[in-house]
Design a protein around this motif. Structure first.
Motif, PDB file in Angstrom:
ATOM      1  N   LYS A  18     -13.817 -16.988  20.534  1.00 11.97           N
ATOM      2  CA  LYS A  18     -14.266 -17.349  22.028  1.00 11.97           C
ATOM      3  C   LYS A  18     -14.532 -18.709  22.062  1.00 11.97           C
ATOM      4  O   LYS A  18     -13.925 -19.606  23.043  1.00 11.97           O
ATOM      5  N   GLU A  19     -15.189 -19.281  21.163  1.00  8.13           N
ATOM      6  CA  GLU A  19     -15.504 -20.764  20.981  1.00  8.13           C
ATOM      7  C   GLU A  19     -14.247 -21.593  20.937  1.00  8.13           C
ATOM      8  O   GLU A  19     -14.344 -22.623  21.659  1.00  8.13           O
ATOM      9  N   GLY A  20     -13.438 -21.305  19.946  1.00  3.53           N
ATOM     10  CA  GLY A  20     -12.150 -21.807  19.898  1.00  3.53           C
ATOM     11  C   GLY A  20     -11.225 -21.869  21.033  1.00  3.53           C
ATOM     12  O   GLY A  20     -10.556 -22.820  21.490  1.00  3.53           O
ATOM     13  N   TYR A  21     -11.289 -20.641  21.578  1.00  3.93           N
ATOM     14  CA  TYR A  21     -10.474 -20.629  23.086  1.00  3.93           C
ATOM     15  C   TYR A  21     -11.001 -21.525  24.097  1.00  3.93           C
ATOM     16  O   TYR A  21     -10.229 -22.250  24.640  1.00  3.93           O
ATOM     17  N   ASP A  22     -12.337 -21.711  24.194  1.00  2.42           N
ATOM     18  CA  ASP A  22     -12.917 -22.525  25.141  1.00  2.42           C
ATOM     19  C   ASP A  22     -12.669 -23.988  25.054  1.00  2.42           C
ATOM     20  O   ASP A  22     -12.249 -24.704  25.884  1.00  2.42           O
ATOM     21  N   LEU A  23     -12.645 -24.385  23.621  1.00  2.03           N
ATOM     22  CA  LEU A  23     -12.293 -25.602  23.546  1.00  2.03           C
ATOM     23  C   LEU A  23     -10.860 -26.077  23.336  1.00  2.03           C
ATOM     24  O   LEU A  23     -10.489 -27.218  24.052  1.00  2.03           O
ATOM     25  N   GLY A  24     -10.105 -25.160  23.250  1.00  3.21           N
ATOM     26  CA  GLY A  24      -8.549 -25.313  23.564  1.00  3.21           C
ATOM     27  C   GLY A  24      -8.365 -25.451  24.878  1.00  3.21           C
ATOM     28  O   GLY A  24      -7.202 -26.277  25.106  1.00  3.21           O
ATOM     29  N   VAL A  25      -8.929 -24.655  25.862  1.00  7.14           N
ATOM     30  CA  VAL A  25      -8.750 -25.051  27.120  1.00  7.14           C
ATOM     31  C   VAL A  25      -8.989 -26.155  27.786  1.00  7.14           C
ATOM     32  O   VAL A  25      -8.141 -26.749  28.317  1.00  7.14           O
ATOM     33  N   ILE A  26     -10.169 -26.719  27.110  1.00  2.18           N
ATOM     34  CA  ILE A  26     -10.591 -28.173  27.628  1.00  2.18           C
ATOM     35  C   ILE A  26      -9.510 -29.033  27.137  1.00  2.18           C
ATOM     36  O   ILE A  26      -9.120 -30.023  27.941  1.00  2.18           O
ATOM     37  N   ALA A  31      -4.977 -32.772  27.597  1.00  2.00           N
ATOM     38  CA  ALA A  31      -3.712 -33.215  27.132  1.00  2.00           C
ATOM     39  C   ALA A  31      -2.340 -32.969  28.197  1.00  2.00           C
ATOM     40  O   ALA A  31      -1.502 -33.440  28.285  1.00  2.00           O
ATOM     41  N   GLY A  32      -2.478 -31.891  28.984  1.00  2.00           N
ATOM     42  CA  GLY A  32      -1.437 -31.474  29.837  1.00  2.00           C
ATOM     43  C   GLY A  32      -1.596 -32.615  31.144  1.00  2.00           C
ATOM     44  O   GLY A  32      -0.520 -32.810  31.559  1.00  2.00           O
ATOM     45  N   TYR A  33      -2.546 -33.149  31.529  1.00  2.00           N
ATOM     46  CA  TYR A  33      -2.843 -34.111  32.280  1.00  2.00           C
ATOM     47  C   TYR A  33      -2.112 -35.272  31.832  1.00  2.00           C
ATOM     48  O   TYR A  33      -1.253 -36.189  32.510  1.00  2.00           O
TER      49      TYR A  33
END
Length: 188
Positions: A18-26, A31-33
């Motif tokens: 969960k912690e890794g997923y949240d960091l990946g989303v941020i 990066a997408g922007y």
């Protein structure tokens, strides 16, 4: 007590996921922007570069019309003082255009389509679609003018033929396309 420790250890993997997923989303949003911004700059540069090339060709054709005296109203579309003398000098070395008023009208329409002073350079859907429509219309006008003058397309055909680079190249021309068989060797 032993069961609480084991439960914490068993839920540790879920917690790290969960912690890794949240960091990946941020990170992905950031990066997408950035990647989207770079992509937008690249694509807008390509489109405006194509319009600039077409504008340059239109200026040369217009100056050749003025030099030949075919179209007196063509003199209304001129560039700045310094650029005008350079364009005039270069165009005087070229053969003058001796065609009818249809050619002059097509050149004037092309100049109106690619004139940088009339381009809307905003990042809106309407402005982007207007630039794309003007680029398509200008490409068609260039093809008409080229056919009337008996000229072939120049260097980078993407500036004239639309958006796909290398469009209009024939097989075996060294373009590297899948249809290009010029680099294949015959086996005996």
């Amino acid at each position: 007590m032993d069961t609480d420790i084991l439960d914490n250890i068993l839920s540790l993997e879920e917690q790290f996921y969960k912690e890794g997923y949240d960091l990946g989303v941020i990170d992905g949003a950031r990066a997408g922007y950035t990647e989207g911004s770079v992509f937008a700059v690249e694509k807008s540069f390509e489109k405006l570069l194509q319009l600039g090339r077409l504008y340059g060709r239109a200026l040369v054709w217009n100056q050749r019309l003025i030099s030949s005296g075919v179209n007196e109203e063509a003199e209304t579309t001129k560039v700045g003082e310094g650029e005008d003398s350079i364009t005039t000098d270069m165009c005087n070395a070229m053969p003058p255009l001796h065609q009818g008023s249809r050619l002059a009208k097509n050149i004037q329409t092309l100049l109106a389509l690619v004139d940088p002073a009339t381009l809307v350079l905003q990042n809106t859907e309407d402005a982007v679609s207007e630039i794309e429509e003007r680029l398509k219309g200008a490409s068609l006008k260039v093809k008409l003018i080229q056919r009337a003058l008996g000229e072939t397309s120049f260097g980078d055909s993407s500036a004239v033929d639309g958006f796909a680079a290398g469009e209009g190249k024939s097989a075996g021309d060294g373009s590297g396309s899948i249809e290009d068989i010029s680099s294949l060797h015959v086996r005996h």
